[in-house]
Structures are given as structure tokens and as C-alpha cells.
Scaffold this active site. Sequence first.
Site, PDB file in Angstrom:
ATOM      1  N   SER A 148     -52.448 -69.676  85.749  1.00  0.00           N
ATOM      2  CA  SER A 148     -51.595 -69.932  86.918  1.00  0.00           C
ATOM      3  C   SER A 148     -50.507 -70.870  86.431  1.00  0.00           C
ATOM      4  O   SER A 148     -50.722 -71.621  85.459  1.00  0.00           O
ATOM      5  CB  SER A 148     -52.409 -70.629  88.016  1.00  0.00           C
ATOM      6  OG  SER A 148     -51.551 -71.288  88.940  1.00  0.00           O
ATOM      7  N   TYR A 161     -58.302 -77.244  89.682  1.00  0.00           N
ATOM      8  CA  TYR A 161     -57.734 -75.902  89.458  1.00  0.00           C
ATOM      9  C   TYR A 161     -56.762 -75.942  88.272  1.00  0.00           C
ATOM     10  O   TYR A 161     -56.801 -75.067  87.396  1.00  0.00           O
ATOM     11  CB  TYR A 161     -57.028 -75.455  90.736  1.00  0.00           C
ATOM     12  CG  TYR A 161     -56.463 -74.059  90.689  1.00  0.00           C
ATOM     13  CD1 TYR A 161     -57.295 -72.941  90.732  1.00  0.00           C
ATOM     14  CD2 TYR A 161     -55.082 -73.846  90.649  1.00  0.00           C
ATOM     15  CE1 TYR A 161     -56.771 -71.650  90.714  1.00  0.00           C
ATOM     16  CE2 TYR A 161     -54.551 -72.557  90.629  1.00  0.00           C
ATOM     17  CZ  TYR A 161     -55.402 -71.468  90.665  1.00  0.00           C
ATOM     18  OH  TYR A 161     -54.880 -70.186  90.645  1.00  0.00           O
ATOM     19  N   PHE A 194     -48.271 -65.279  94.572  1.00  0.00           N
ATOM     20  CA  PHE A 194     -48.291 -63.838  94.819  1.00  0.00           C
ATOM     21  C   PHE A 194     -48.957 -63.546  96.149  1.00  0.00           C
ATOM     22  O   PHE A 194     -49.952 -64.185  96.512  1.00  0.00           O
ATOM     23  CB  PHE A 194     -49.055 -63.120  93.696  1.00  0.00           C
ATOM     24  CG  PHE A 194     -48.225 -62.884  92.466  1.00  0.00           C
ATOM     25  CD1 PHE A 194     -47.785 -63.942  91.684  1.00  0.00           C
ATOM     26  CD2 PHE A 194     -47.862 -61.593  92.096  1.00  0.00           C
ATOM     27  CE1 PHE A 194     -47.011 -63.725  90.555  1.00  0.00           C
ATOM     28  CE2 PHE A 194     -47.092 -61.360  90.969  1.00  0.00           C
ATOM     29  CZ  PHE A 194     -46.660 -62.423  90.194  1.00  0.00           C
TER      30      PHE A 194
HETATM   31  N1  LIG Z   1     -52.423 -64.962  94.274  1.00  0.00           N
HETATM   32  C1  LIG Z   1     -51.761 -65.924  93.654  1.00  0.00           C
HETATM   33  O1  LIG Z   1     -50.735 -66.416  94.135  1.00  0.00           O
HETATM   34  C2  LIG Z   1     -52.238 -66.430  92.311  1.00  0.00           C
HETATM   35  C3  LIG Z   1     -51.366 -67.267  91.599  1.00  0.00           C
HETATM   36  C4  LIG Z   1     -51.761 -67.753  90.361  1.00  0.00           C
HETATM   37  C5  LIG Z   1     -53.008 -67.405  89.857  1.00  0.00           C
HETATM   38  N2  LIG Z   1     -53.826 -66.588  90.579  1.00  0.00           N
HETATM   39  C6  LIG Z   1     -55.129 -66.290  89.998  1.00  0.00           C
HETATM   40  O2  LIG Z   1     -55.340 -64.893  89.925  1.00  0.00           O
HETATM   41  C7  LIG Z   1     -56.734 -64.610  90.046  1.00  0.00           C
HETATM   42  C8  LIG Z   1     -56.923 -63.540  91.099  1.00  0.00           C
HETATM   43  O3  LIG Z   1     -56.240 -63.916  92.261  1.00  0.00           O
HETATM   44  P1  LIG Z   1     -56.005 -62.902  93.472  1.00  0.00           P
HETATM   45  O4  LIG Z   1     -54.843 -63.446  94.216  1.00  0.00           O
HETATM   46  O5  LIG Z   1     -55.986 -61.505  93.003  1.00  0.00           O
HETATM   47  O6  LIG Z   1     -57.326 -63.192  94.320  1.00  0.00           O
HETATM   48  P2  LIG Z   1     -58.109 -62.286  95.395  1.00  0.00           P
HETATM   49  O7  LIG Z   1     -58.793 -63.246  96.301  1.00  0.00           O
HETATM   50  O8  LIG Z   1     -57.199 -61.256  95.983  1.00  0.00           O
HETATM   51  O9  LIG Z   1     -59.185 -61.492  94.500  1.00  0.00           O
HETATM   52  C9  LIG Z   1     -60.188 -62.146  93.811  1.00  0.00           C
HETATM   53  C10 LIG Z   1     -61.386 -61.210  93.682  1.00  0.00           C
HETATM   54  O10 LIG Z   1     -62.379 -61.891  92.912  1.00  0.00           O
HETATM   55  C11 LIG Z   1     -63.635 -61.596  93.476  1.00  0.00           C
HETATM   56  N3  LIG Z   1     -64.611 -62.628  93.101  1.00  0.00           N
HETATM   57  C12 LIG Z   1     -64.738 -63.881  93.582  1.00  0.00           C
HETATM   58  N4  LIG Z   1     -65.778 -64.503  93.000  1.00  0.00           N
HETATM   59  C13 LIG Z   1     -66.325 -63.623  92.118  1.00  0.00           C
HETATM   60  C14 LIG Z   1     -67.425 -63.672  91.235  1.00  0.00           C
HETATM   61  N5  LIG Z   1     -68.208 -64.776  91.119  1.00  0.00           N
HETATM   62  N6  LIG Z   1     -67.689 -62.585  90.482  1.00  0.00           N
HETATM   63  C15 LIG Z   1     -66.934 -61.456  90.570  1.00  0.00           C
HETATM   64  N7  LIG Z   1     -65.880 -61.346  91.417  1.00  0.00           N
HETATM   65  C16 LIG Z   1     -65.580 -62.421  92.182  1.00  0.00           C
HETATM   66  C17 LIG Z   1     -63.391 -61.532  94.980  1.00  0.00           C
HETATM   67  O11 LIG Z   1     -64.420 -60.789  95.635  1.00  0.00           O
HETATM   68  C18 LIG Z   1     -62.025 -60.835  95.024  1.00  0.00           C
HETATM   69  O12 LIG Z   1     -62.154 -59.425  95.149  1.00  0.00           O
HETATM   70  C19 LIG Z   1     -57.403 -65.962  90.333  1.00  0.00           C
HETATM   71  O13 LIG Z   1     -57.878 -66.495  89.109  1.00  0.00           O
HETATM   72  C20 LIG Z   1     -56.274 -66.816  90.831  1.00  0.00           C
HETATM   73  O14 LIG Z   1     -56.482 -68.188  90.545  1.00  0.00           O
HETATM   74  C21 LIG Z   1     -53.483 -66.096  91.798  1.00  0.00           C
END
Ligand SMILES: NC(=O)c1ccc[n+]([C@@H]2O[C@H](COP(=O)([O-])OP(=O)(O)OC[C@H]3O[C@@H](n4cnc5c(N)ncnc54)[C@H](O)[C@@H]3O)[C@@H](O)[C@H]2O)c1
Length: 259
Positions: A148, A161, A194
Site C-alpha cells: 500500500s 498497517y 481504490f
Molecule cells: N482498496 C484499497 O484502496 C487498497 C489500497 C492499498 C492496499 N490495499 C490492499 O489490497 C489488498 C486487498 O484489498 P481489497 O481492497 O481488494 O480488499 P477486499 O476487502 O475487497 O478483499 C479482500 C478479500 O480477502 C479475503 N480475506 C480476508 N481475510 C482472509 C483470510 N484470512 N484468508 C483468505 N482470504 C481472506 C476477504 O474475504 C475478501 O474477499 C489488502 O492487502 C489491502 O490492504 C487496498
Amino acid sequence: MDLNEAVAFVAGGGGGFGAATARRLHAAGAKVLVGDLDDVKGKAVAEELGDGAAFVRTDVTDEDSVQAALDAAMELGPLRVAVVAHGGRGGKRILDKESKPAPQAAFSQVIDIFLNATYNIDRLAAAAIARSEPLAHGERGVIINTASIAAFDGTIGQTAYAAAKAGIVGMTLPLARDLGPLGIRAVTIAPGTFLTPAFRDADPDELDTYWGKAVPFPKRMGRAEEYAMLAQQIAENPYLNGETIRLDGGLRFTAKGGH
Ligand SMILES: NC(=O)c1ccc[n+]([C@@H]2O[C@H](COP(=O)([O-])OP(=O)(O)OC[C@H]3O[C@@H](n4cnc5c(N)ncnc54)[C@H](O)[C@@H]3O)[C@@H](O)[C@H]2O)c1
């Protein structure tokens, strides 16, 4: 790497980044094993993709669970791509409003789900990819982790985080160095903000407007498809290795995030 010959394991494949990446890699010809803790979301993605896709309920924090998902992926063919895109929650200021310290356990939980689970997938996926025959030019596969921009400019309440995500950034080059002799690359994506289900309760238009103000261009949040485009390029481009790529429209977090 030619994705037509590849099997990809997508951890968090039912989520925003994971589902978009599963769709994109599958459209490019890869077979995809969707791993997610949420069977409803994960199954839905695998069913939508149809032939050449499968779902295995996976807890990324658990060694046996990740290994079982990787075993299922290897039944589809030689594993070449592992995408680490599971989510998690948590974040506290180090002192609360009464100047009481945050519980140590809260810090550890965030490190566990984001950093330790990423390493858990990376090590097991690397061993699985190492079992695949090398392609022409010696390449076996690639690991794509998700950090991130908080790794570089973490905001208020993000000590845990940001530390977890900085850990993933820090791991990237040594991973590439450890795995280079086997023809396995490692690349990390550091997204900005995102529009994904991670922002569960908020109104998408309001989110876009709020975050868009802070992004030089385009003046909106990122889309999961844009993450997936980069993941595909990382998989296909053999010279991308050992690097963290910011994907943020030029956004730099202030102390409070956007403004
Ligand atoms: N969305 C953003 O703005 C953003 C920005 C920077 C980084 N990220 C990072 O991207 C990654 C994904 O984010 P996203 O926005 O797609 O999230 P999201 O919430 O849309 O999807 C995350 C998925 O992970 C699954 N999950 C949670 N715990 C789990 C576990 N123990 N085992 C297996 N699956 C598990 C959830 O069921 C979900 O389907 C994360 O690491 C997040 O920190 C997201």
C-alpha cells in the site's frame, strides 16, 4: 510469461483486487485457483469464470489451508503465478484520546493478517512454483504481493498497517534474490486508494469525490481493474523483478489521508 500455459493462485480472489485479477488472468488464458476465506464471494468468482477456474476456501494465515489451495492449483497444471491480495482490518492510534496506549495485541493482529500471512503464502507458493518446469529462458513463475502507499506515507492510526505494508516492500528484493536462481520473480504493487468492497459502507460517488481531490490525475479513486492490468503486466513482463510499483495516480497521503 505466456499466460496461456500458466496456472495462477489468487489469494483473496473473492475480493476487489483478487476478483479483478482472477478475471483478467483467466481472460488472458490462465487457469485460476481462487482462494478466499469467504466461500460465497470466492465461489461466485470461480463460477463466473467457468472452465479453467476453481475455488478452494482458504485461510491465508493457516499453513495447511494455503498448502491445500496450492495443491488444488497444481492439479490444474504447473503453477506459475501467485497473487497475494487478501484483506484484513485494523488500525489504532498508538495513544487514544485519554493517552492510553493501544493494546499490543491489536498491532500483532494487523501484522499477522497482512505481513505474516503474505510471507506464509509467498514461501509455500515459491515451493509450488519451484516444482514447475522452467519455461524458455529459464523462467518458472512470479509472486505478486500487495503493499500500500501507506508503506511510504502512512496516515494517522496506521502504525500497524504501515509497518506491515513496509515489511512487504522490504521483503520484495530479498525474495527476488532468494528465488532468482530458480527463475522465480517477485514484484509488489503498492496501491493508493481504490474503490473496492474494502470500503464496505461508504457511498462510492462520495468516496470518489473525496479521494479524487487528493489525486493529481485521474481525479478519482483507482479501479480494481487497474490493479489487475498491472498484475497481468507483471506476470507477462519477465524483466520486472525485485521492485515495488506505486499505483496511485500520483497520490501522496497527508497525515489524515487525502487532505
Ligand atoms: N482498496 C484499497 O484502496 C487498497 C489500497 C492499498 C492496499 N490495499 C490492499 O489490497 C489488498 C486487498 O484489498 P481489497 O481492497 O481488494 O480488499 P477486499 O476487502 O475487497 O478483499 C479482500 C478479500 O480477502 C479475503 N480475506 C480476508 N481475510 C482472509 C483470510 N484470512 N484468508 C483468505 N482470504 C481472506 C476477504 O474475504 C475478501 O474477499 C489488502 O492487502 C489491502 O490492504 C487496498
